[in-house]
Write an enzyme that holds these catalytic residues in place. Sequence first.
Site, PDB file in Angstrom:
ATOM      1  CE1 TYR A   1       5.516  -6.270   2.331  1.00 31.66           C
ATOM      2  CE2 TYR A   1       7.100  -7.601   1.772  1.00 31.66           C
ATOM      3  CZ  TYR A   1       6.167  -7.386   2.436  1.00 31.66           C
ATOM      4  OH  TYR A   1       5.673  -8.522   3.128  1.00 31.66           O
ATOM      5  CD  GLU A   2       3.210  -4.986  -3.149  1.00 29.63           C
ATOM      6  OE1 GLU A   2       2.735  -4.096  -3.995  1.00 29.63           O
ATOM      7  OE2 GLU A   2       3.640  -5.888  -3.264  1.00 29.63           O
TER       8      GLU A   2
END
Lengths: 572, 572
Positions: free
Chosen positions: A429-430
């Site tokens: 994620y990110e």
Amino acid sequence: MPYRAPVDDYQFIFDHVVDLDQVSQTDRFSEATPDLTNAILTEAARMCEDVLHPLQRVGDQNPAYLENGVVRTPPGFADGYKAIATGGWVSISAAPAHGGMGLPMALTTAVNDMISSACLSIQLNPLMTQGQIEALEHHASDAIKDVYLPKLVSGEWCGTMNLTEAQAGSDVGALRTKADPNGDGTYAITGQKIYISWGDNDFTENVCHLVLARLPDGPAGTKGISLFLVPKYIPDDTGQPGQANSLSVVSLEHKMGLHGSPTCVMQYDGATGWLIGKEHDGMRAMFTMMNNARLGVGGQGIGVAEGAYQHALAYALDRIQGRTPIDGGTGAIVDHADVRRMLMTMKADAFAARAIALACAVAIDMETATGTAEWAARAAFLTPIAKAFGTDTGIAVADMGVQVHGGMGYIEETGAAQYLRDVRVSAIYEGTNGIQAMDLVARKLSDGGEAAHALIDEIEAQAEAARSTLPDLAEPVWQASETLREGLDWMLARSDLNQRFAGAVPFLRAFARVLGAHYHLAAALAEGGTGPRSALARFYLARLLPEHEGLLAHATAGTDGLYALSPEDLSA
Amino acid sequence: MPYRAPVDDYQFIFDHVVDLDQVSQTDRFSEATPDLTNAILTEAARMCEDVLHPLQRVGDQNPAYLENGVVRTPPGFADGYKAIATGGWVSISAAPAHGGMGLPMALTTAVNDMISSACLSIQLNPLMTQGQIEALEHHASDAIKDVYLPKLVSGEWCGTMNLTEAQAGSDVGALRTKADPNGDGTYAITGQKIYISWGDNDFTENVCHLVLARLPDGPAGTKGISLFLVPKYIPDDTGQPGQANSLSVVSLEHKMGLHGSPTCVMQYDGATGWLIGKEHDGMRAMFTMMNNARLGVGGQGIGVAEGAYQHALAYALDRIQGRTPIDGGTGAIVDHADVRRMLMTMKADAFAARAIALACAVAIDMETATGTAEWAARAAFLTPIAKAFGTDTGIAVADMGVQVHGGMGYIEETGAAQYLRDVRVSAIYEGTNGIQAMDLVARKLSDGGEAAHALIDEIEAQAEAARSTLPDLAEPVWQASETLREGLDWMLARSDLNQRFAGAVPFLRAFARVLGAHYHLAAALAEGGTGPRSALARFYLARLLPEHEGLLAHATAGTDGLYALSPEDLSA
């Protein structure tokens, strides 16, 4: 299994490795004296050890769930969150104008790191809010700031990021969520977003969603995306949560880990939103939030590495098995060479990753305080490394933690597996770690390699200076930096970005390996070459640093032969 | 997501990489003609694809559980097991005298590999039985053989291994389970064993436990351990399951993965057992079983690597995201350089691990057929490498499979995470990979390095011979083998075994890296240097093989500085 926040480690790195002093000598951060820094670390440590860490297993065993459209959080999470909020730990670096402490990002990074060790699931909530605070501070109107920032800073409300849609993951520009002007300055947001961390909860008064969407005249791709603030409850005239907005949590994902953190599918049905920043300029505002979050996610990895290391060490110090191979040994498995090798690797890599993240945070702080392009470039360059190496280290250390436990590591009650399951998502994620690496070799080298070369220059300068006092440590760092520079020059000479992308991941890791060596050398220098930090540095330089050569061979192979197998060949 | 057994890959490796032909030219295995081999692989593939693979997700979502003392298995597992048993897949290599096919271990290894891809949880059951069959064939009395082997070979009964106790894991010699003579030739077994894979089930008529225990006069340590066969139901005079034995399943473990496979705590309360082999000689018999199982567990890792690779490839071929960076690309993420790099790495490493395992199996077969010490030494040397590299590859490939999926990889419904959770234990059980590496650098070098040097000689000879035709491939293999030989000589020069143990894990991995290069070169040679296998070999040699240098630096650092941090320093 207790957790002890490594306050001394942060303090040592601040004092001797990343030079936090230069930050506190700026006007902007003059309040960040060593005394205050230490007091904050100590206070946060107490909360992490006493309040948050007991929630870690609870969250895994009692996943968040959806009940009549409301997310129900694990037992104790509300109290844990309250401790974070009332302690002011959401907003160490938020502007004092809205109630924040206005302290350096380096402190936020250290505290986030320890909260992540204690309980990653709950930490993700304030991390998202921190990103939102920073985005609003930079891009929101004063009216929005006045209503939202005090609530977010105090933790009464929390924030989320809404980027991903089913067809738009790494390719954010493919998103379809619409924003139609309501004619009163607000917009009607319609669409579905997925993977929304902490998209709802049962312990804050409000949940504020930052949502990427497209205006009716927004061009295709990322250039047509705008950013909107869409609260769960629309603030009334007094700024209190009022009417429920037209949004809902459709479902929660069943994930490999991070069970305490609800990952939501969010549905927006003409929900009322407020434009943040300019029309079609949402990506810029979002990147403010994401750069913050990327460093924060790197810190998640480091925090989990610390937690998993401590957890494995406690087991290795306790578990009696076989004869000790060393004189005066403890009799426990910590004496066995391979177990010791794993523990030393875990500790050495956690140090390297932590130093990189804190160096990145210091660069952000210096950018904030001085506004110079050099610090901005340094911060930008280190961010993807801090994110990817921090999370890769978290995963690798948690994996070794399982291995140190032997059979017990595979049994969930032990807790070792949870560290691995929880932290695994941090490489995704990110921006996946592949995306981070592509960012590094493309955008972050778009200055012709100036920032990268400047960093390698610093590495070499320290190694040169250390030659007289610690030649056995200085030489391998110097050699490695030369090899790294050759790899960098190879990258810079490739105008076809896909040539760079083919080896971006090993290149990023090689850079992190050498940076880690640089910071280990700094630690050893501060000790005069004798003592435990010097011993850890020697371990790292002899056993882990040599990895960089193979990585650079991989990194500089380019696309040569990469596509030699057709999809049919790949399937054969 | 369908699974397709890579029959062509096994066949190619048999024909061109590990020379199965030499096995089928022996009297012992003269029946193993290419036609028969291919027919068996094809038939097993059909079962794996059609019957077993659909059970994989079922087992994860419906874990085995204990009900009134009986293990209840996931829906469909009984039918899956029946397909394995009636197909004769438990006993491809078992002696024909008791109903086995008497075929090479190479075939068993290939079929186990594909069953592992299809459904690892269920595969662990026949794998344990295979080890038991081999142990009984070598060490049991004729009376025991006549009763048990036909039932085990047919799969009507199944077998387990009972080594571990709470205080006796890697240190098997610390076990406390007692065996008291009953005076009638049987023994009363009393004690508790943990981590017993498939300790019970609800689909076989009987479960036969091989239990390590200590006779009243057994000396301390491994020299005082004997092996006993302890059936769940004591066979009556007709050889059918009779009276229930005094043993029970106390509980099942909650594990990170492999939920379909019950991991039991077994309690023996004076259970009737029969001595297998001689008194106090249990470890020797157990090693027969464990060496078999170690290769088998390596195959589990390879099977999962294959499954996870196919699963990730299917996603990468389907998922549209961003613009394709290549002319004539598919438009799916398989076109992106970093995704392609991951898929190529997964495929190249799965090939390397598979070739190593099949080379080990061929060595076992040649040992069986010829009885020569050279083949025995080769088999013994390759076994820990096949186990550790096979399982490390399984874990690394499954981990990359998660990464290829991006956010979807972390969502359990996708199935990518299950591969990783399931395979993680394979680096732990049947001797942790650390134990494998210690075995390699100690016991497997106790011949003064003869077997190791012979293998490196072969690697160099092939590289030498390939220089004229494929110089670009031959040279790096030759160079790497020279570097490996230096590392080997360093190990051999260390009389203090702890010096070797300190770098055992990276040494084993370096050896596997170079072996993998050797087999990739063999594949490329068979293709004349052009074609997909040659392209895969080039990828491996340019990008993955270079890892061996850093590994060997790590491997030859010895204990220097390894213990420089005291337990207190480690905790600081």
